[in-house]
Design a protein around this motif. Structure first.
Motif, mmCIF file in Angstrom:
data_model
loop_
_atom_site.group_PDB
_atom_site.id
_atom_site.type_symbol
_atom_site.label_atom_id
_atom_site.label_comp_id
_atom_site.label_asym_id
_atom_site.label_seq_id
_atom_site.Cartn_x
_atom_site.Cartn_y
_atom_site.Cartn_z
ATOM 1 N N PRO A 42 0.707 -1.225 0.018
ATOM 2 C CA PRO A 42 -0.020 0.173 0.146
ATOM 3 C C PRO A 42 0.865 1.180 0.078
ATOM 4 C CG PRO A 42 -0.577 -1.420 2.108
ATOM 5 C CD PRO A 42 0.453 -2.219 0.958
ATOM 6 N N VAL A 43 2.023 1.389 0.930
ATOM 7 C CA VAL A 43 2.709 2.561 0.787
ATOM 8 C C VAL A 43 3.609 2.819 -0.564
ATOM 9 C CG1 VAL A 43 4.613 3.760 2.027
ATOM 10 C CG2 VAL A 43 2.645 2.582 3.291
ATOM 11 N N ALA A 44 3.866 1.411 -1.189
ATOM 12 C CA ALA A 44 4.679 1.650 -2.358
ATOM 13 C C ALA A 44 3.751 2.198 -3.605
ATOM 14 C CB ALA A 44 5.247 0.401 -2.825
ATOM 15 N N LEU A 45 2.389 1.790 -3.322
ATOM 16 C CA LEU A 45 1.481 2.255 -4.387
ATOM 17 C C LEU A 45 1.045 3.698 -4.369
ATOM 18 C CD1 LEU A 45 -0.996 -0.763 -4.143
ATOM 19 C CD2 LEU A 45 0.125 0.000 -6.320
ATOM 20 N N PHE A 46 1.266 4.179 -2.860
ATOM 21 C CA PHE A 46 0.805 5.448 -2.526
ATOM 22 C C PHE A 46 1.820 6.461 -3.171
ATOM 23 C CE2 PHE A 46 1.518 8.770 0.826
ATOM 24 C CZ PHE A 46 0.401 9.537 0.407
ATOM 25 N N GLU A 47 3.066 6.142 -2.848
ATOM 26 C CA GLU A 47 4.359 6.749 -3.262
ATOM 27 C C GLU A 47 4.610 6.861 -4.629
ATOM 28 O OE1 GLU A 47 6.138 8.794 -1.422
ATOM 29 O OE2 GLU A 47 5.693 7.950 0.683
ATOM 30 N N ARG A 48 4.041 5.593 -5.502
ATOM 31 C CA ARG A 48 4.145 5.906 -6.849
ATOM 32 C C ARG A 48 2.891 6.820 -7.431
ATOM 33 N NH1 ARG A 48 3.194 0.458 -8.897
ATOM 34 N NH2 ARG A 48 3.765 1.492 -10.714
ATOM 35 N N ALA A 49 1.738 6.703 -6.667
ATOM 36 C CA ALA A 49 0.923 7.426 -7.107
ATOM 37 C C ALA A 49 1.291 8.869 -6.901
ATOM 38 C CB ALA A 49 -0.414 7.297 -6.352
ATOM 39 N N ALA A 67 -5.759 1.800 -5.681
ATOM 40 C CA ALA A 67 -5.390 0.679 -5.060
ATOM 41 C C ALA A 67 -4.532 0.795 -3.940
ATOM 42 C CB ALA A 67 -4.191 0.246 -6.308
ATOM 43 N N ALA A 68 -3.819 1.725 -3.571
ATOM 44 C CA ALA A 68 -3.248 2.144 -2.392
ATOM 45 C C ALA A 68 -4.274 1.962 -1.243
ATOM 46 C CB ALA A 68 -2.233 3.278 -2.323
ATOM 47 N N LEU A 69 -5.560 2.787 -1.374
ATOM 48 C CA LEU A 69 -6.509 2.735 -0.572
ATOM 49 C C LEU A 69 -6.976 1.305 -0.364
ATOM 50 C CD1 LEU A 69 -8.131 6.174 -1.675
ATOM 51 C CD2 LEU A 69 -7.307 5.609 0.697
ATOM 52 N N ARG A 80 -4.230 11.206 3.494
ATOM 53 C CA ARG A 80 -3.304 11.758 2.559
ATOM 54 C C ARG A 80 -3.870 11.193 1.240
ATOM 55 N NH1 ARG A 80 2.602 11.152 3.667
ATOM 56 N NH2 ARG A 80 2.754 12.234 1.779
ATOM 57 N N ALA A 81 -4.039 10.049 1.055
ATOM 58 C CA ALA A 81 -4.266 9.520 -0.183
ATOM 59 C C ALA A 81 -5.713 9.616 -0.668
ATOM 60 C CB ALA A 81 -4.052 7.694 -0.183
ATOM 61 N N VAL A 82 -6.556 9.858 0.386
ATOM 62 C CA VAL A 82 -7.990 10.451 -0.058
ATOM 63 C C VAL A 82 -7.912 11.759 -0.615
ATOM 64 C CG1 VAL A 82 -10.143 10.958 0.751
ATOM 65 C CG2 VAL A 82 -9.365 8.646 1.475
ATOM 66 N N ILE A 83 -7.226 12.698 0.029
ATOM 67 C CA ILE A 83 -7.045 14.098 -0.257
ATOM 68 C C ILE A 83 -6.376 14.019 -1.594
ATOM 69 C CG2 ILE A 83 -5.840 16.255 0.223
ATOM 70 C CD1 ILE A 83 -6.365 15.466 3.105
ATOM 71 N N GLN A 84 -5.358 13.374 -2.041
ATOM 72 C CA GLN A 84 -4.618 13.581 -3.094
ATOM 73 C C GLN A 84 -5.322 12.967 -4.101
ATOM 74 O OE1 GLN A 84 -0.534 13.284 -0.654
ATOM 75 N NE2 GLN A 84 -0.380 12.116 -2.667
ATOM 76 N N LEU A 85 -6.054 11.819 -4.092
ATOM 77 C CA LEU A 85 -6.935 11.065 -5.139
ATOM 78 C C LEU A 85 -7.951 12.281 -5.385
ATOM 79 C CD1 LEU A 85 -8.181 9.016 -6.814
ATOM 80 C CD2 LEU A 85 -9.314 7.883 -4.976
ATOM 81 N N ALA A 86 -8.812 12.590 -4.269
ATOM 82 C CA ALA A 86 -9.695 13.613 -4.575
ATOM 83 C C ALA A 86 -9.331 14.880 -5.408
ATOM 84 C CB ALA A 86 -10.416 13.881 -3.454
ATOM 85 N N SER A 87 -8.135 15.171 -5.254
ATOM 86 C CA SER A 87 -7.707 16.498 -5.819
ATOM 87 C C SER A 87 -7.379 16.114 -7.248
ATOM 88 C CB SER A 87 -6.327 17.003 -5.164
ATOM 89 O OG SER A 87 -5.963 18.064 -5.942
ATOM 90 N N THR A 88 -6.949 14.915 -7.452
ATOM 91 C CA THR A 88 -6.449 14.417 -8.794
ATOM 92 C C THR A 88 -7.635 14.263 -9.718
ATOM 93 O OG1 THR A 88 -4.513 13.201 -7.822
ATOM 94 C CG2 THR A 88 -5.552 12.281 -10.029
ATOM 95 N N ILE A 89 -8.772 13.685 -9.141
ATOM 96 C CA ILE A 89 -10.002 13.397 -9.875
ATOM 97 C C ILE A 89 -10.743 14.685 -10.060
ATOM 98 C CG2 ILE A 89 -10.031 11.048 -9.446
ATOM 99 C CD1 ILE A 89 -12.234 11.551 -7.498
ATOM 100 N N ARG A 90 -10.515 15.692 -9.062
ATOM 101 C CA ARG A 90 -11.111 17.142 -9.282
ATOM 102 C C ARG A 90 -10.521 17.547 -10.562
ATOM 103 N NH1 ARG A 90 -9.684 22.044 -8.007
ATOM 104 N NH2 ARG A 90 -8.122 21.367 -6.822
ATOM 105 N N ASN A 91 -9.097 17.611 -10.827
ATOM 106 C CA ASN A 91 -8.581 18.134 -11.850
ATOM 107 C C ASN A 91 -8.725 17.230 -12.843
ATOM 108 O OD1 ASN A 91 -6.975 19.924 -10.496
ATOM 109 N ND2 ASN A 91 -5.426 18.576 -9.922
ATOM 110 N N LEU A 92 -9.097 16.103 -13.083
ATOM 111 C CA LEU A 92 -9.588 15.321 -14.056
ATOM 112 C C LEU A 92 -11.088 15.437 -14.501
ATOM 113 C CD1 LEU A 92 -7.851 11.994 -13.503
ATOM 114 C CD2 LEU A 92 -7.251 13.567 -15.204
ATOM 115 N N GLY A 93 -11.803 16.332 -13.754
ATOM 116 C CA GLY A 93 -13.185 16.779 -14.199
ATOM 117 C C GLY A 93 -14.254 16.009 -13.553
ATOM 118 N N LYS A 94 -13.864 15.019 -12.456
ATOM 119 C CA LYS A 94 -14.951 14.388 -11.916
ATOM 120 C C LYS A 94 -15.165 14.934 -10.388
ATOM 121 C CE LYS A 94 -12.566 10.109 -13.478
ATOM 122 N NZ LYS A 94 -11.902 8.824 -13.301
#
Length: 167
Positions: A42-49, A67-69, A80-94
């Protein structure tokens, strides 16, 4: 091979702090470290993301965050992963999905570690959704406890913003 996680995290932090690395070099360095833990850790996935997200590669980052979540992270990294994913998908229009994730995280972290971070990104998502009044209220509510004066007043005004908007 057993990995000393504290040493691993120290080395990962050093990669993030190395201002001489360009995006591709940072991704390569994080990927090499992630391989030490195993690419499904999970931490490897998070850092790669995060490395891809930081490089503006949101489409590559999104599935890695998910996948990390799904793999399970400690509470702070999960937030942190939720915040970062949510920010990412906001930028993707979701925006709607981002808003829902951040609203839940904002509620879940209130009064706990990462509460201000969740509030900041929830406010950004609210702004993206067109709800500037609620965004201002969330941001002011998060800011109020950090003020040297007027904490009670700012908290009251933040609530009043919502009341006037019919919330």
């Amino acid at each position: 091979m057993t990995v000393d996680f504290d040493d691993w995290q120290h080395r990962a932090d050093a990669v993030w702090q190395d201002g001489t690395l360009d995006d591709d070099a940072r991704i390569a360095a994080i990927d090499a470290l992630a391989a030490e833990l195993g690419n499904e850790h999970p931490v490897a996935l998070f850092e790669r993301a995060g490395a891809r997200d930081s490089a503006g590669r949101e489409l590559e980052a999104e599935p890695l965050y998910r996948a990390a979540l799904a793999a399970g992270l400690d509470p702070v990294r999960r937030t942190r992963a939720v915040i970062q994913l949510a920010s990412t998908i906001r930028n993707l229009g979701k925006v709607d999905e981002s808003l829902a994730m951040l609203r839940d995280e904002y509620e879940a972290t209130r009064g706990r570690e990462m509460a201000d971070e969740a509030a900041a990104f929830y406010a950004l998502a609210l702004t993206s959704s067109g709800d500037a009044v609620r965004a201002a209220s969330v941001a002011l509510t998060a800011l109020a406890p950090h003020l040297n004066s007027y904490t009670r007043s700012v908290t009251g005004y933040a609530a009043e913003l919502l009341a006037k908007s019919g919330e």
